[in-house]
Design a protein around this motif. Structure first.
Motif, PDB file in Angstrom:
ATOM      1  N   GLU A 228       0.578  -1.248   0.002  1.00  0.00           N
ATOM      2  CA  GLU A 228       0.082  -0.049  -0.071  1.00  0.00           C
ATOM      3  C   GLU A 228       0.790   1.307   0.053  1.00  0.00           C
ATOM      4  OE1 GLU A 228      -3.154   0.608  -0.691  1.00  0.00           O
ATOM      5  OE2 GLU A 228      -3.212  -1.685  -0.852  1.00  0.00           O
ATOM      6  N   ARG A 229       2.037   1.122   0.610  1.00  0.00           N
ATOM      7  CA  ARG A 229       2.919   2.516   0.615  1.00  0.00           C
ATOM      8  C   ARG A 229       3.238   2.779  -0.801  1.00  0.00           C
ATOM      9  NH1 ARG A 229       8.918   2.178   1.662  1.00  0.00           N
ATOM     10  NH2 ARG A 229       9.462   0.271   1.270  1.00  0.00           N
ATOM     11  N   TYR A 230       3.447   1.810  -1.692  1.00  0.00           N
ATOM     12  CA  TYR A 230       3.976   2.153  -3.275  1.00  0.00           C
ATOM     13  C   TYR A 230       2.625   2.620  -3.843  1.00  0.00           C
ATOM     14  CZ  TYR A 230       8.596  -0.267  -2.590  1.00  0.00           C
ATOM     15  OH  TYR A 230       9.757  -0.505  -2.331  1.00  0.00           O
ATOM     16  N   ASN A 231       1.503   2.338  -3.525  1.00  0.00           N
ATOM     17  CA  ASN A 231       0.382   2.567  -4.121  1.00  0.00           C
ATOM     18  C   ASN A 231       0.045   3.885  -3.694  1.00  0.00           C
ATOM     19  OD1 ASN A 231       0.016   0.185  -5.565  1.00  0.00           O
ATOM     20  ND2 ASN A 231      -1.941  -0.467  -4.291  1.00  0.00           N
ATOM     21  N   ASN A 232       0.174   4.351  -2.318  1.00  0.00           N
ATOM     22  CA  ASN A 232      -0.138   5.390  -2.047  1.00  0.00           C
ATOM     23  C   ASN A 232       0.881   6.657  -2.609  1.00  0.00           C
ATOM     24  OD1 ASN A 232      -2.553   4.827  -0.445  1.00  0.00           O
ATOM     25  ND2 ASN A 232      -0.918   4.461   1.399  1.00  0.00           N
ATOM     26  N   LEU A 233       2.187   6.129  -2.663  1.00  0.00           N
ATOM     27  CA  LEU A 233       3.290   7.063  -3.407  1.00  0.00           C
ATOM     28  C   LEU A 233       2.723   7.446  -4.864  1.00  0.00           C
ATOM     29  CD1 LEU A 233       5.688   8.351  -3.868  1.00  0.00           C
ATOM     30  CD2 LEU A 233       6.722   6.094  -4.028  1.00  0.00           C
ATOM     31  N   ALA A 234       2.384   6.446  -5.576  1.00  0.00           N
ATOM     32  CA  ALA A 234       1.935   6.620  -6.849  1.00  0.00           C
ATOM     33  C   ALA A 234       0.645   7.541  -7.150  1.00  0.00           C
ATOM     34  CB  ALA A 234       1.399   5.077  -7.493  1.00  0.00           C
ATOM     35  N   LEU A 235      -0.289   7.304  -6.101  1.00  0.00           N
ATOM     36  CA  LEU A 235      -1.508   8.477  -6.120  1.00  0.00           C
ATOM     37  C   LEU A 235      -0.848   9.802  -5.611  1.00  0.00           C
ATOM     38  CD1 LEU A 235      -4.032   6.309  -3.989  1.00  0.00           C
ATOM     39  CD2 LEU A 235      -4.359   7.187  -6.306  1.00  0.00           C
ATOM     40  N   GLU A 236       0.255   9.948  -4.756  1.00  0.00           N
ATOM     41  CA  GLU A 236       0.447  11.283  -4.411  1.00  0.00           C
ATOM     42  C   GLU A 236       1.103  11.775  -5.575  1.00  0.00           C
ATOM     43  OE1 GLU A 236       2.308  12.636  -0.356  1.00  0.00           O
ATOM     44  OE2 GLU A 236       3.977  11.685  -1.547  1.00  0.00           O
ATOM     45  N   PHE A 237       2.134  11.211  -6.354  1.00  0.00           N
ATOM     46  CA  PHE A 237       2.907  11.620  -7.216  1.00  0.00           C
ATOM     47  C   PHE A 237       1.956  11.759  -8.544  1.00  0.00           C
ATOM     48  CE2 PHE A 237       5.969  10.714 -11.236  1.00  0.00           C
ATOM     49  CZ  PHE A 237       6.708  12.114 -10.793  1.00  0.00           C
ATOM     50  N   ASN A 238       1.015  11.093  -8.645  1.00  0.00           N
ATOM     51  CA  ASN A 238       0.083  11.407  -9.814  1.00  0.00           C
ATOM     52  C   ASN A 238      -0.525  12.827  -9.604  1.00  0.00           C
ATOM     53  OD1 ASN A 238       0.738   8.983 -11.180  1.00  0.00           O
ATOM     54  ND2 ASN A 238      -1.161   8.015 -10.605  1.00  0.00           N
ATOM     55  N   GLY A 239      -1.064  12.930  -8.512  1.00  0.00           N
ATOM     56  CA  GLY A 239      -1.536  14.430  -8.103  1.00  0.00           C
ATOM     57  C   GLY A 239      -0.846  15.511  -8.308  1.00  0.00           C
ATOM     58  N   LYS A 240       0.497  15.118  -8.204  1.00  0.00           N
ATOM     59  CA  LYS A 240       1.530  16.476  -8.556  1.00  0.00           C
ATOM     60  C   LYS A 240       1.865  16.239 -10.102  1.00  0.00           C
ATOM     61  CE  LYS A 240       4.323  16.101  -4.054  1.00  0.00           C
ATOM     62  NZ  LYS A 240       5.413  16.060  -3.717  1.00  0.00           N
ATOM     63  N   LEU A 241       1.625  15.424 -10.872  1.00  0.00           N
ATOM     64  CA  LEU A 241       1.520  15.253 -12.044  1.00  0.00           C
ATOM     65  C   LEU A 241       0.495  16.125 -12.742  1.00  0.00           C
ATOM     66  CD1 LEU A 241       3.091  11.673 -13.245  1.00  0.00           C
ATOM     67  CD2 LEU A 241       4.169  13.867 -13.472  1.00  0.00           C
ATOM     68  N   GLY A 242      -0.767  15.854 -12.053  1.00  0.00           N
ATOM     69  CA  GLY A 242      -2.112  16.654 -12.522  1.00  0.00           C
ATOM     70  C   GLY A 242      -1.767  18.116 -12.165  1.00  0.00           C
ATOM     71  N   TRP A 243      -1.187  18.446 -11.068  1.00  0.00           N
ATOM     72  CA  TRP A 243      -0.914  20.102 -10.827  1.00  0.00           C
ATOM     73  C   TRP A 243       0.171  20.525 -12.147  1.00  0.00           C
ATOM     74  CZ3 TRP A 243       3.856  22.042 -10.166  1.00  0.00           C
ATOM     75  CH2 TRP A 243       4.144  23.262 -10.030  1.00  0.00           C
TER      76      TRP A 243
END
Length: 355
Positions: free
Chosen positions: A245-260
C-alpha cells in the motif's frame, strides 16, 4: 534502354508517386497524423534491442502473441498501449522503435517510439541498467525532426510535429529501480516527497523542451498502482503477498503532483494541449476485480512462477499457455490484453478530444 526496362522504371516511379500521394492524403485528412512516444518499458517498442543493456526482451516467449509471433523487444506477449492507441486513431497497428534500422523515415513519419525500458525522469535511473536517459530520447527526437524535414519538406514536417499526439509514460523506475533499490538518491533526498518534487521539476523541463521543439498535443500517463505488481507482492511476505500500500499511496501522491503540473503547463504555454491520462484507477480495478474484465489471475504473472521473472528469466518452457487469463505477462509488465483494455479506456476517457 529496352521497352521492358523503361516500363519497369516507369512503374517504379508511378508506384513511388502513389505512395507519396497516400502519405499526403493521410496527413491532410487525419486530425492526428502521427503518434510519437517517449518513456520507459511500458511504451518501449524495441529501442533497447540496439543498445548494450540487459534490459531487453527481443527473445521468446516475449512477443509470442504479436504479429507472426515476433519478439520485437516489447515487454509483453504482444502489443503495448501506443500500438493500440495508434490503431484507435486510424494510423497503424504498431509504432516502430526509432533505433531499429529495419525502418526508415517514411515509416516514422506516421509514428515513432523513442522510449527505453528501464529509464526514468532522473538520469541516474537510466544508469541502473545502462539504458537511454530521457535527455537522449529528446536528442533522438531532434534528429528525427531533421530527417522528417529532409523527407517531406519544412511545411509538411512542421505540420506533423505540431499535430502529432505525443504519448509519455514514465516514472515507475525512478522509484522502484532507483530511489528504493539504491541508496544514492535517498541520501540526497531523505524523504520520498523531496524526490517526487525533484522529479516534477525534471518533468516540467522535459515538457517545456519538447514544447519549444514543436509538440502541442501531449498525453501523460502517470504511475500505475505499482504496489500491486507481482514482483512487489512477492516480496510483501509479512502482509501475505497483498499489494504494497505504501507504493500505491506514493503513486497516488505523485500522480496528483503530475496533475498539478499538467494544469500549470496548459496555463503557461500558449497552444499547449496536455492531458492527464491517469491509468491508475482502471488498472487498480482490473487488479482487484479481474473476473469483471475476463481475467483469472491478477496476483502472479504468466511468465515462470509469475512472481519474480522478467527479461532473460522468462523461460519459454515455464510460461502459461494462455496469457489472456493473466493481468500480468511478467512480474513487472501487463499482458497484451490488459494493455488493450487500459488503452481503450484512455482513448475513450481522455484522448477522444484529439480524434
Amino acid at each position: 534502354m529496352s521497352p521492358i526496362g523503361r516500363m519497369g522504371k516507369g512503374y517504379a516511379l508511378w508506384l513511388l508517386f502513389i505512395i507519396e500521394i497516400i502519405i499526403l492524403v493521410h496527413f491532410t485528412t487525419c486530425k492526428v497524423p502521427a503518434i510519437i512516444v517517449f518513456g520507459d518499458s511500458s511504451v518501449d517498442s524495441g529501442n533497447n534491442n540496439f543498445i548494450p543493456t540487459m534490459a531487453r526482451s527481443n527473445f521468446e516467449p516475449y512477443g509470442r502473441d504479436f504479429f507472426n509471433g515476433n519478439p520485437t523487444g516489447r515487454f509483453s506477449n504482444g502489443r503495448i498501449p501506443p500500438d493500440f492507441i495508434s490503431e484507435a486513431f486510424g494510423i497503424k497497428e504498431a509504432v516502430p522503435p526509432y533505433l531499429d534500422p529495419a525502418y526508415s523515415i517514411s515509416d516514422f513519419a506516421t509514428g515513432v517510439c523513442f522510449a527505453s525500458a528501464g529509464t526514468g525522469y532522473d538520469n541516474a535511473t537510466a544508469h541502473v541498467a545502462d539504458v537511454i536517459p530521457l535527455w537522449k530520447e529528446v536528442e533522438y527526437y531532434k534528429e528525427y525532426q531533421q530527417k522528417l524535414r529532409a523527407h517531406l519538406g519544412e511545411e509538411k514536417a512542421n505540420e506533423i510535429i505540431s499535430e502529432a499526439l505525443y504519448l509519455v509514460s514514465i516514472g515507475t523506475n525512478d522509484f522502484l529501480e532507483n530511489y528504493y533499490a539504491l541508496t544514492e538518491r535517498r541520501c540526497e533526498f531523505p524523504s520520498v516527497e523531496q524526490y517526487e518534487d525533484f522529479l516534477i521539476g525534471l518533468a516540467e523541463n522535459f515538457f517545456k523542451e519538447i514544447y519549444w521543439l514543436g509538440a502541442r498535443k501531449i498525453s501523460l500517463t502517470g504511475l500505475p498502482p505499482m504496489g500491486c505488481l507481482p514482483l512487489e507482492r512477492a516480496e510483501n511476505i509479512l502482509e501475505f503477498h497483498n499489494c504494497v500500500e505504501r507504493y500505491n499511496n506514493l503513486a497516488l501522491e505523485f500522480n496528483g503532483k503530475l496533475g498539478w503540473l499538467v494544469s500549470k503547463l496548459n496555463k503557461d504555454l500558449p497552444g499547449f494541449q496536455m492531458v492527464d491520462a491517469n491509468a491508475y484507477d482502471i488498472f487498480l480495478q482490473i487488479v482487484t476485480d479481474p473476473s469483471r474484465f475476463g481475467f483469472e489471475e491478477a496476483t502472479t504473472a504468466c511468465c515462470g512462477t509469475g512472481r519474480f521473472e522478467m527479461g532473460f528469466l522468462c523461460n519459454p518452457k515455464f510460461t502459461c499457455q494462455d496469457a489472456n487469463k493473466y493481468v500480468f505477462w511478467d512480474a513487472f509488465h501487463p499482458s497484451q490484453k490488459t494493455s488493450q483494455i487500459v488503452s481503450n479506456y484512455l482513448v475513450e476517457k481522455y484522448l477522444s478530444k484529439f480524434l
